[in-house]
Design an enzyme around this catalytic site. Structure first.
Site, PDB file in Angstrom:
ATOM      1  N   ASP A 433       0.830  -1.215   0.000  1.00 33.90           N
ATOM      2  CA  ASP A 433       0.000   0.000   0.000  1.00 33.90           C
ATOM      3  C   ASP A 433       0.862   1.262   0.000  1.00 33.90           C
ATOM      4  O   ASP A 433       2.084   1.214   0.261  1.00 33.90           O
ATOM      5  CB  ASP A 433      -0.913  -0.037   1.239  1.00 33.90           C
ATOM      6  CG  ASP A 433      -2.256   0.639   1.001  1.00 33.90           C
ATOM      7  OD1 ASP A 433      -2.347   1.505   0.120  1.00 33.90           O
ATOM      8  OD2 ASP A 433      -3.218   0.312   1.737  1.00 33.90           O
ATOM      9  N   ASP A 498     -10.943   1.535  -3.155  1.00 33.88           N
ATOM     10  CA  ASP A 498     -11.533   1.176  -1.859  1.00 33.88           C
ATOM     11  C   ASP A 498     -13.052   1.215  -1.929  1.00 33.88           C
ATOM     12  O   ASP A 498     -13.722   0.817  -0.970  1.00 33.88           O
ATOM     13  CB  ASP A 498     -11.072   2.159  -0.768  1.00 33.88           C
ATOM     14  CG  ASP A 498      -9.733   1.749  -0.161  1.00 33.88           C
ATOM     15  OD1 ASP A 498      -9.172   0.733  -0.595  1.00 33.88           O
ATOM     16  OD2 ASP A 498      -9.256   2.451   0.748  1.00 33.88           O
TER      17      ASP A 498
HETATM   18  C1  GLA Z   1      -5.890   1.640   2.156  1.00 34.51           C
HETATM   19  C2  GLA Z   1      -6.242   0.483   1.253  1.00 34.51           C
HETATM   20  C3  GLA Z   1      -7.293  -0.358   1.921  1.00 34.51           C
HETATM   21  C4  GLA Z   1      -6.761  -0.874   3.225  1.00 34.51           C
HETATM   22  C5  GLA Z   1      -6.333   0.290   4.101  1.00 34.51           C
HETATM   23  C6  GLA Z   1      -5.637  -0.198   5.348  1.00 34.51           C
HETATM   24  O1  GLA Z   1      -6.947   2.512   2.302  1.00 34.51           O
HETATM   25  O2  GLA Z   1      -6.682   0.942   0.006  1.00 34.51           O
HETATM   26  O3  GLA Z   1      -7.654  -1.437   1.084  1.00 34.51           O
HETATM   27  O4  GLA Z   1      -5.690  -1.738   2.998  1.00 34.51           O
HETATM   28  O5  GLA Z   1      -5.447   1.168   3.412  1.00 34.51           O
HETATM   29  O6  GLA Z   1      -5.251   0.819   6.170  1.00 34.51           O
END
Ligand code: GLA
Length: 697
Positions: A433, A498
């Site tokens: 990430d 997300d």
């Molecule tokens: C980001 C990612 C999510 C998740 C969060 C965790 O927003 O896109 O899928 O992994 O971080 O903190």
């Protein structure tokens, strides 16, 4: 003067200086190689230089070409206008390498073009053979666009709303898309499509380009001297690249294509290019990701229970998302301390890993290597390791700062931490990430660190993959903030967004498929209401929208009704049965009448067609759907799945198509497939298979 041609689409005039562009598009194949008198046929103008400077492969600055220059560089204001001489031209059937020199400015510029299938890959390199040089801009490539260019299709977006399509007319002056946040961004890959007047999804001449780069970028389309040009490269920060004597700078790769079969022709060329340059992928396993099911509220017992429920549904890879490491009770602390939280996992992650593998699943783990929370042991030990302006405040985003991956010691630390995890646990997969932009992005020497940051990230991923060749990596950046062809070379999946709302997803995913093939598209079934929007859709529709991508689940199955759990289990089984057909062939996107969106995956002889309706229809009687990609064979048309938000008023259609019906391809191409009335938030999955004489009987 002689004509240089490359592939079937590129035509240049070679001469004493940089080769002159004469055409990029159809009609530049073998027949034009001996085109006589091209130079004499160049346009002339009154009140212009006696020897006009046309658009070249590397248009110069300050020497008579007044459009965008490919190079902007200087030595404290000296040597700002380069006079290129052609030094070497190396050509093979698939490549063209042009070396230009400016002996007075002591510069050498190498422009490379390589044809691969239906794309051309371009890249430029500048070698400084003189005193130190400041480089402000070097285009990876500059190409002419045709007179018939009419519209620019590009993408914009933000967190939870990635890859939103926009259409604009060709500019009278200049169109520019620039990203300076240090990462690709939620608008999607640094790329665009240019459509000629009669072009659409399936027909007409379409040009497209994308940079293989995950950092700062600039794309432009400009009107100059009677035509439009396309140019793209890395957007350098002030003073970011200073070349000492003997040093060189290499641009990212620009991937371009020009397709006569519309947007679908162009996106199919991109898909082939991404597949050719990236890791070979086996069948894409069904994921369950813990994030929206548990968030930070995880521990060994809950995670094991979630894994057991996942396995019972048929999940094949279990991904432990954020929250597993020391200090991580929320997003305010812990990033940088990549050791297992002893309170949540007193015996470490091994018992969970063993349970996951015993259940027949792969294990995946979330990390965010480039980031650090100020509230972490790593930051307390090395506050100087972050990108920051000396003496200035360090603004956080999501309570985090960015580690300076331009420094070898930071990369070495991160490699050791990640390598230790990968050695200690049977981890098949990292979700990698990157949840904030780079600002300010000064490195150790207080100069801009964007480029060094990205090259450091690429080097770290490459080093980890070399040490762990079976490891798969998902590129995630607060959802779809790092989707591009640069990171696609070294990763296996993108986290598309997300936002799991299936209505939002159906447009985000269509944006994604303009650049990337479906097997790279992380597509999860989330909860209802969707956490990202608060809107609720039926399980059948959520599962249908996720099906064409790399399918996954992101909810706690315990929260499902028995009926929804059964639907999800059936969708997982369907995905497993269909994934080879969904993922290894071509993709066609299209629009039916009255707001119906469709996409087809496979080959012209065996297709899976997905129809999606998000908004209510206006027409009382649904128009038939022409399927322009079909050949002249007869096709067996079989309904595989129908996700209806309301009962279909036409059970005879469903019965007929469930049983399968053979129809002529030419008829389906022109008259179209008769459709039932679908209410909003409905989808249908239909197989079309060309049948031989026996099947047609
Ligand atoms: C980001 C990612 C999510 C998740 C969060 C965790 O927003 O896109 O899928 O992994 O971080 O903190």
């Amino acid at each position: 003067m002689h004509v240089l041609s490359l592939g079937d689409t590129i035509l240049l005039e070679a001469g004493a200086g940089a080769p002159v562009w004469r055409w990029w598009g159809p009609g530049a194949g073998a027949g034009v190689r001996d085109l006589p008198g091209l130079a004499a046929l160049r346009p002339r103008a009154d009140f212009a230089l006696e020897a006009p400077v046309p658009l070249t492969l590397v248009p110069g600055f300050g020497t008579g070409w007044f459009g965008p220059a490919a190079l902007r560089a200087h030595r404290s204001g000296q040597d700002f206008a380069q006079q290129w001489q052609a030094a070497h031209i190396d050509q093979t059937a698939e490549s063209l390498t042009v070396t230009l020199v400016d002996p007075a400015a002591r510069l050498r510029l190498i422009q490379r073009l390589a044809v691969e299938g239906a794309v051309v890959r371009l890249r430029a390199e500048l070698v400084n053979e003189g005193a130190p040089l400041t480089l402000d801009w070097l285009a990876a490539g500059t190409l002419p666009l045709p007179p018939g260019a009419a519209r620019i299709k590009s993408f914009t977006g933000g967190y939870n709303d990635e890859l939103a399509e926009t259409l604009e007319p060709m500019p009278a002056h200049q169109w520019q898309r620039e990203g300076v946040s240090g990462i690709t961004g939620h608008a999607g890959p640094p790329g665009l499509f240019v459509l000629t007047a009669d072009a659409g999804w399936h027909q007409g001449l379409v040009y497209a380009a994308q940079l293989a780069w995950s950092g700062n970028h600039r794309l432009l389309v400009a009107r100059a001297d009677g035509g439009w040009l396309l140019q793209a490269g890395e957007a350098l920060a002030p003073g970011e690249v200073q070349l000492k004597t003997g040093e060189s700078y290499q641009t990212p790769e620009l991937i371009v294509t020009c397709a006569e079969a519309g947007v679908n022709g162009a996106l199919q060329a991109f898909h082939a290019a991404i597949r050719a340059a990236g890791p070979v992928l086996g069948p894409r396993p069904v994921h369950l990701n813990s994030w929206e099911g548990l968030y930070f509220d995880q521990d060994a017992a809950r995670m094991i229970a979630l894994a057991e429920r996942a396995a019972a549904l048929g999940v094949e890879r279990f991904v432990i998302d954020d929250g597993w490491f020391a200090g991580r009770v929320d997003d305010r602390a812990g990033l940088g301390d990549w050791r297992v939280d002893p309170r949540k996992y007193p015996q470490g992650l091994m018992p969970l890993a063993e349970r996951v593998t015993a259940l027949g699943m792969d294990l995946g783990l979330w990390v965010e290597p480039e980031m650090v929370n100020p509230d972490s042991d790593l930051y307390r030990a090395h506050p100087d390791w972050v990108l920051a302006l000396p003496g200035a405040p360090r603004p956080t985003a999501r309570h985090q700062l960015v580690l300076d991956l331009g420094r070898a010691e930071v990369r070495a630390h991160l490699f050791a931490a990640l390598d230790a995890l990968l050695r200690a646990l049977p981890i098949a997969y990292l979700k990698w990430d990157h949840n904030r932009a780079l600002a300010p992005a000064a490195g150790a020497d207080a100069r801009p660190g964007y480029r060094a940051q990205l090259l450091g990230c690429y080097a770290l991923i490459d080093q980890l993959r070399a040490a762990h060749p079976a490891l798969e990596i998902e590129a995630c950046a607060a959802g779809g903030g790092r989707i591009d062809a640069g990171i696609a070379r070294r990763t296996h999946r993108f986290w598309t967004s997300d936002n799991l709302d299936a209505v939002s997803r159906s447009t985000i995913q269509r944006g994604f498929l303009h650049f990337m093939p479906p097997e790279r598209m992380g597509a999860h079934v989330g909860a209802a209401p969707a956490h990202g929007t608060g809107r609720a859709q039926a399980m059948a529709f959520r599962a249908a929208v996720a099906l064409p991508g790399h399918f996954g689940v992101e909810l706690d199955p315990e929260t499902l009704t028995p009926a929804d759990a059964a639907l999800l289990k059936a969708a997982i089984a369907r995905y497993k049965a269909l994934r080879d057909r969904l993922h290894q062939g071509q993709v066609w996107l299209g629009e039916g009448a009255d707001g119906l969106a469709w996409q087809a995956q496979g080959s012209a002889a065996a297709l899976l067609l997905q129809l999606t309706r998000c908004a209510p229809p206006r027409e009382r009687f649904p128009p038939a759907l022409p399927l322009p990609m079909l050949g002249d064979a007869r096709y067996r048309v079989t309904l595989i799945d129908l996700a209806l938000s309301r009962a279909c008023p036409q059970p005879a259609w469903t019965q007929t198509l469930r049983a399968g019906v053979v129809l002529p391809g030419a008829w389906l191409r022109h008259a179209g497939l008769p459709l039932p009335a679908l209410a909003a938030e409905s989808a249908a999955l239909i197989a079309l298979e060309a049948v031989g004489e026996a099947g047609a009987a």
